[in-house]
Design an enzyme around this catalytic site. Sequence first.
Site, short mmCIF file in Angstrom:
data_model
loop_
_atom_site.label_atom_id
_atom_site.label_comp_id
_atom_site.label_asym_id
_atom_site.label_seq_id
_atom_site.Cartn_x
_atom_site.Cartn_y
_atom_site.Cartn_z
N ARG A 1 -17.13 1.32 -1.84
CA ARG A 1 -15.87 2.03 -2.03
C ARG A 1 -15.90 3.09 -3.14
O ARG A 1 -15.23 2.96 -4.16
CB ARG A 1 -14.73 1.02 -2.29
N CYS B 1 -11.09 -5.27 -4.07
CA CYS B 1 -11.67 -6.26 -3.15
C CYS B 1 -13.17 -6.05 -3.00
O CYS B 1 -13.65 -4.93 -3.07
CB CYS B 1 -11.03 -6.09 -1.77
N ASP C 1 -7.47 -3.54 7.80
CA ASP C 1 -6.80 -4.61 7.04
C ASP C 1 -6.27 -5.73 7.94
O ASP C 1 -5.75 -6.73 7.43
CB ASP C 1 -5.64 -4.04 6.20
N ASN D 1 0.81 -1.22 0.00
CA ASN D 1 0.00 0.00 0.00
C ASN D 1 0.84 1.27 0.00
O ASN D 1 0.33 2.36 -0.24
CB ASN D 1 -0.97 0.00 1.19
C1 UD1 Z 1 -6.62 2.01 1.49
C2 UD1 Z 1 -5.87 0.70 1.44
C3 UD1 Z 1 -6.75 -0.43 1.96
C4 UD1 Z 1 -7.27 -0.09 3.36
C5 UD1 Z 1 -7.93 1.28 3.37
C6 UD1 Z 1 -8.34 1.75 4.75
C7 UD1 Z 1 -4.37 0.99 -0.43
C8 UD1 Z 1 -4.00 0.61 -1.82
N1 UD1 Z 1 -5.48 0.44 0.07
O1 UD1 Z 1 -7.75 1.85 0.63
O2 UD1 Z 1 -5.98 -1.62 2.01
O3 UD1 Z 1 -8.23 -1.05 3.75
O4 UD1 Z 1 -7.02 2.27 2.83
O5 UD1 Z 1 -7.25 1.75 5.61
O6 UD1 Z 1 -3.67 1.74 0.22
N2 UD1 Z 1 -14.52 6.53 0.90
C9 UD1 Z 1 -15.56 7.29 0.42
N3 UD1 Z 1 -15.30 8.16 -0.61
C10 UD1 Z 1 -14.05 8.27 -1.15
C11 UD1 Z 1 -13.00 7.49 -0.66
C12 UD1 Z 1 -13.26 6.63 0.38
O7 UD1 Z 1 -16.69 7.20 0.89
O8 UD1 Z 1 -13.89 9.08 -2.09
C13 UD1 Z 1 -14.79 5.58 1.99
C14 UD1 Z 1 -14.59 4.14 1.53
O9 UD1 Z 1 -15.74 3.63 0.89
C15 UD1 Z 1 -14.30 3.43 2.83
C16 UD1 Z 1 -13.51 4.52 3.62
O10 UD1 Z 1 -13.82 5.76 3.01
O11 UD1 Z 1 -15.50 3.15 3.50
C17 UD1 Z 1 -12.02 4.29 3.65
O12 UD1 Z 1 -11.52 4.28 2.34
P1 UD1 Z 1 -10.04 4.78 1.97
O13 UD1 Z 1 -9.34 5.25 3.20
O14 UD1 Z 1 -10.15 5.69 0.83
O15 UD1 Z 1 -9.40 3.41 1.50
P2 UD1 Z 1 -8.60 3.13 0.18
O16 UD1 Z 1 -7.66 4.24 -0.10
O17 UD1 Z 1 -9.51 2.65 -0.87
#
Ligand code: UD1
Length: 422
Positions: A123, A118, A307, A24
């Site tokens: 997301r 996943c 995670d 990540n």
């Molecule tokens: C990253 C990690 C993933 C980890 C997650 C949370 C990487 C490649 N992946 O995923 O392994 O599980 O952080 O620690 O680094 N959300 C929204 N709108 C957005 C963006 C996010 O609603 O525009 C929500 C998502 O649906 C989720 C939450 O915010 O419920 C956390 O997501 P986010 O922190 O963005 O995770 P990722 O970056 O996708």
Amino acid sequence: MDEMLKVVGGKPLRGEIKAQGSKNAALPVMAASLLLRDATLELDNVPNLKDISTMSDLLRVLGATVNFQGNRISIKIGDQLSSETPGALVQKMRASSLVLGPLLARQGRAVLPLPGGCSIGSRPIDLHLKGLVKMGATIDLVHGAVHATTKGLSGCRIYLDFPSVGATENLLMAAVLAKGETVLENAAREPEIVNLVDCLRSMGAEIDGEGTGVLRIKGRSELNDASVRIIPDRIAACTYLLAGVITDGNVTVNDVIPQHFDSLLAKLEEASVDIESKDGKVTVFPSRDKLKAISMKTLPYPGFPTDVQPQLMSVLCLAEGTSVIKESIFESRFLHASELKKMGANIELQGNTAIISGASKLNCADVVATDLRAGAALVLAGLATEGETVVHSMSHVDRGYECIEGVLSSLGAQVKRFEGED
Ligand code: UD1
């Protein structure tokens, strides 16, 4: 073809392993190369994983020259890049969305089919898009693809409604080439963001506040060659330590930054696990007989990482008493619970809460990895059963663990990979 892992458990794991580089952290750092022009980014300690190959392929299709040897990657960016990311690659991996910010900032245009990844919830990427619009982008959704354009991004103040890791990374990268200063408030504080800032700084970017909730970025028009070392993978390190705990073994993970997973170490101590943490290595000692139930909630860093929630759930299935896990980051991240129940675990789900009544043992079964960390959790559960557990759909696990069967075998586990019909 279905990739499967046969796990013959019931034996304590013993030995020392080295932590792999962080997936990540490596993915956003690789995406950051797209900010360059006629320059090269060198990365060290990159894990050899499927997601890293997917990102390499994506960068190649966009016009980069990517050389991956051992655990080093060199990414050379010329003058010309494409602005269109192919759907087939983006669907394989949600982290493909990390190319949006840097591409838009460099090219003034980026097309991104909505990403896959996943199966742990909807997301969305609305926070990424909202931030880019505030910086001066126009976003249109055409046939399921984001079309982003700009005549030039401008620095501004962006407050993130939630400290999303991906949104922080995308906006941080875009801000590096924007005009003026960007202030990102309620930004994510994960160690992977700090690693990305190290990389951007090495490219010549001016950034303050990494590791805090407020990032200040002064835009520049040009960046230079850079090199960065990828941090150790805290999630993989936690997984292998939990493999030690669930088998009542004695496992040391070397080359880690223990502060990056203090939240797990604190919870394990609360569960009565004996731990030693010093000089960049962490050891867990046999103590399962006295393993106590605990309660915990997943939170953004420095809170407990979502995670590691599935792997900890496997361990708590064998703790004495009733444990409670609240998942506050993703809405459907309990898919492993129904598979663990097939193995005799007592788990009751109430919305985003799992109530786990500890059992004295788990039974072997045929189970399916529904996502990356769920798969890791099932492998751990298999290691604790006497008899033969088969974990199906190991391709999910391969997205995040560098040869998991090799690492577990080196700790004395009886695991064997094989292929079969889907
Ligand atoms: C990253 C990690 C993933 C980890 C997650 C949370 C990487 C490649 N992946 O995923 O392994 O599980 O952080 O620690 O680094 N959300 C929204 N709108 C957005 C963006 C996010 O609603 O525009 C929500 C998502 O649906 C989720 C939450 O915010 O419920 C956390 O997501 P986010 O922190 O963005 O995770 P990722 O970056 O996708």
